[in-house]
Enzyme design. Structure first.
Site, short mmCIF file in Angstrom:
data_model
loop_
_atom_site.label_atom_id
_atom_site.label_comp_id
_atom_site.label_asym_id
_atom_site.label_seq_id
_atom_site.Cartn_x
_atom_site.Cartn_y
_atom_site.Cartn_z
N ASP A 1 17.75 -5.34 7.44
CA ASP A 1 16.93 -5.18 6.36
C ASP A 1 17.77 -5.50 5.25
OD1 ASP A 1 14.54 -5.13 5.11
OD2 ASP A 1 14.49 -2.78 5.27
N HIS B 1 17.36 -9.18 3.93
CA HIS B 1 17.14 -9.57 2.65
C HIS B 1 18.17 -10.11 2.14
CE1 HIS B 1 13.01 -7.93 2.32
NE2 HIS B 1 13.30 -7.16 3.32
N HIS C 1 15.37 -10.00 10.12
CA HIS C 1 15.04 -9.30 9.03
C HIS C 1 16.12 -8.80 8.39
CE1 HIS C 1 11.64 -6.75 7.29
NE2 HIS C 1 12.62 -6.69 6.63
N GLY D 1 7.91 -5.74 -1.05
CA GLY D 1 7.70 -5.11 -2.07
C GLY D 1 6.78 -3.77 -1.48
N ASP E 1 18.86 -10.59 -1.12
CA ASP E 1 19.19 -9.58 -2.47
C ASP E 1 19.59 -8.06 -1.77
OD1 ASP E 1 16.63 -9.35 -1.79
OD2 ASP E 1 16.04 -8.99 -3.85
N GLU F 1 5.59 0.24 7.52
CA GLU F 1 6.64 0.72 7.02
C GLU F 1 6.50 1.99 6.37
OE1 GLU F 1 9.07 -1.56 4.15
OE2 GLU F 1 10.78 -0.19 4.57
O1 LIG Z 1 12.22 -2.60 3.32
C1 LIG Z 1 11.72 -3.28 2.69
N1 LIG Z 1 10.57 -2.85 2.25
C2 LIG Z 1 9.86 -3.57 1.54
N2 LIG Z 1 10.31 -4.73 0.66
C3 LIG Z 1 11.40 -4.51 0.43
C4 LIG Z 1 12.48 -4.03 1.59
N3 LIG Z 1 13.53 -4.49 1.48
C5 LIG Z 1 13.71 -5.28 0.41
N4 LIG Z 1 12.42 -5.39 -0.15
C6 LIG Z 1 11.96 -6.13 -1.30
O2 LIG Z 1 12.10 -7.55 -0.99
C7 LIG Z 1 12.64 -8.11 -2.08
C8 LIG Z 1 13.01 -9.61 -1.76
O3 LIG Z 1 14.15 -9.56 -0.91
C9 LIG Z 1 13.53 -7.15 -2.60
O4 LIG Z 1 13.85 -7.46 -4.02
C10 LIG Z 1 13.04 -5.77 -2.49
O5 LIG Z 1 12.09 -5.69 -3.52
ZN LIG Z 2 12.51 -5.70 4.77
#
Ligand SMILES: O=c1[nH]cnc2c1ncn2[C@@H]1O[C@H](CO)[C@@H](O)[C@H]1O
Ligand SMILES: [Zn+2]
Length: 364
Positions: free
Chosen positions: A301, A24, A22, A183, A26, A213
């Site tokens: 994350d 991301h 997990h 999101g 970005d 979460e």
């Molecule tokens: O911890 C999280 N929980 C929910 N959404 C997230 C989290 N971290 C990032 N993103 C969302 O996932 C998109 C794509 O990678 C990011 O742009 C962010 O808006």
């Molecule tokens: Zn996440």
């Protein structure tokens, strides 16, 4: 007594082979890369000093709110709109993970966020995949072996999940191994996208869902029982269904189901501390859930927003929760068992990389 029950040093943790489910794309850019690209495209940043920018991301994400946390992604997404920039970000991601000792990673991204300058969703996905392949090769030239697979996310608040899911199926033999929704969680239950998850199941495709979460048990229940998620992104609020005031702890029906069925929990302690789930590693439910033998995994994350790495997450578990080589090896094997690549490939990494390296490094 075998050294496997000893605590590793931070330097040893760094060298141990790690698996990451997990992360991301970005949420892990190098600060200097954001600055370089922002200058080229004329995007305004809070600061143009790399150290200050890193600190700006970390402190802006410390608010205790997932919604505020997600606002910082405006800057990372803004610099990922040109094909060459996406390739660069993905390449650097693979290289950085490999330098941290990660041998297997599933990195996720919502392609719908990086089409503002005219790329199609397919072109965005292809740029990500190309960057990962380049990054694997660059890591190899540095002496690090890593395999980076891609997960595609649909954003909960948008209406594009079905299209993205179809692309996840289309690109499944080219480096995409699964799907997710990301999101804001509150107000956007997983069942909003039920048709998409049913489609993926009919296609025998893998998916995980961010659930439990910022919102509690109903979200986890929907993700597993209505949508059929194989893994839970975070899932940390499963503790709402566990009574820790008894010894042994008493599990409710949902938490029992999650444990009995070995549903993997993609836990991200630093991220949770920032969004207000716990105040420290010592108080984060990860250690307690591991002790109860849930199938927990440890993840980053968003490395930029949390100023973290796999080594740091693991070292904090060692320092604050007395985790040993054995505890770290268990979450690493859990992650590989839960990976979305074929079974024999998971086993091969466990048997030929993880176990021998743990045996060797713990005996030093
Ligand atoms: O911890 C999280 N929980 C929910 N959404 C997230 C989290 N971290 C990032 N993103 C969302 O996932 C998109 C794509 O990678 C990011 O742009 C962010 O808006
Ligand atoms: Zn996440």
């Amino acid at each position: 007594m075998s050294n496997i029950t000893k605590k590793p040093t931070a330097e040893q943790v760094k060298r141990l082979p790690k698996a990451l489910l997990h992360d991301h794309l970005d949420g892990g850019l190098r600060p200097q890369t954001i600055i370089d690209i922002a200058k080229e495209i004329g995007h305004e940043l809070p600061t143009y000093d790399a150290a200050e920018l890193a600190e700006w991301f970390r402190s802006s994400c410390d608010s205790g709110s997932l919604v505020l946390y997600l606002e910082t992604f405006a800057h990372t997404v803004a610099v990922m709109q040109r094909r060459q920039d996406i390739v660069r970000v993905a390449r650097e991601c693979a290289v950085d993970l490999a330098r941290d000792g990660v041998v297997y990673a599933e990195v996720r991204m919502a392609p719908e966020l990086i089409t503002e300058k005219g790329l199609t969703l397919a072109q965005a996905i292809e740029a990500i995949l190309e960057g990962f392949r380049e990054g694997e090769a660059e890591a190899k030239s540095e002496g690090n072996t890593i395999r980076v697979m891609s997960l595609l996310c649909g954003m909960r608040q948008n209406q594009l999940s079905q299209v993205v899911a179809e692309l996840a199926v289309k690109y499944r033999d080219q480096g995409v191994v699964g799907f997710d929704i990301a999101g804001p969680e509150d107000g956007f239950p997983p069942s909003d996208q039920l048709d998409t998850f049913e489609y993926l199941r009919r296609e025998n495709a893998h998916f995980t869902i961010h659930a439990g979460e910022a919102y509690g048990l109903p979200s986890i229940w929907e993700a597993i029982q209505l949508c059929g998620a194989e893994r839970l992104g975070h899932g940390v609020r499963i503790t709402d269904d566990i009574d820790f005031n008894h010894t042994p702890a008493r599990l409710g029906r949902l938490s029992s189901y999650v444990r009995d069925r070995r549903v993997p929990l993609e836990m991200c302690p630093s991220s949770n501390i920032q969004t207000g789930v716990a105040d420290s590693f010592a108080h984060h439910p990860l250690a307690k859930l591991a002790k109860l033998r849930f199938r927990v995994t440890i993840n980053t994350d968003n490395r930029l927003m949390s100023a973290t790495s796999m080594s740091r997450e693991m070292t904090e578990m060692v320092n604050q929760c007395d985790w040993t080589f054995q505890d770290l090896q268990r979450v690493t094997i859990n992650a590989l068992k839960s990976a979305f690549i074929p079974f024999e490939e998971r086993l091969s990494i466990i048997e030929s990389v993880v176990k021998p390296q743990y045996a060797k490094i713990s005996e030093e």
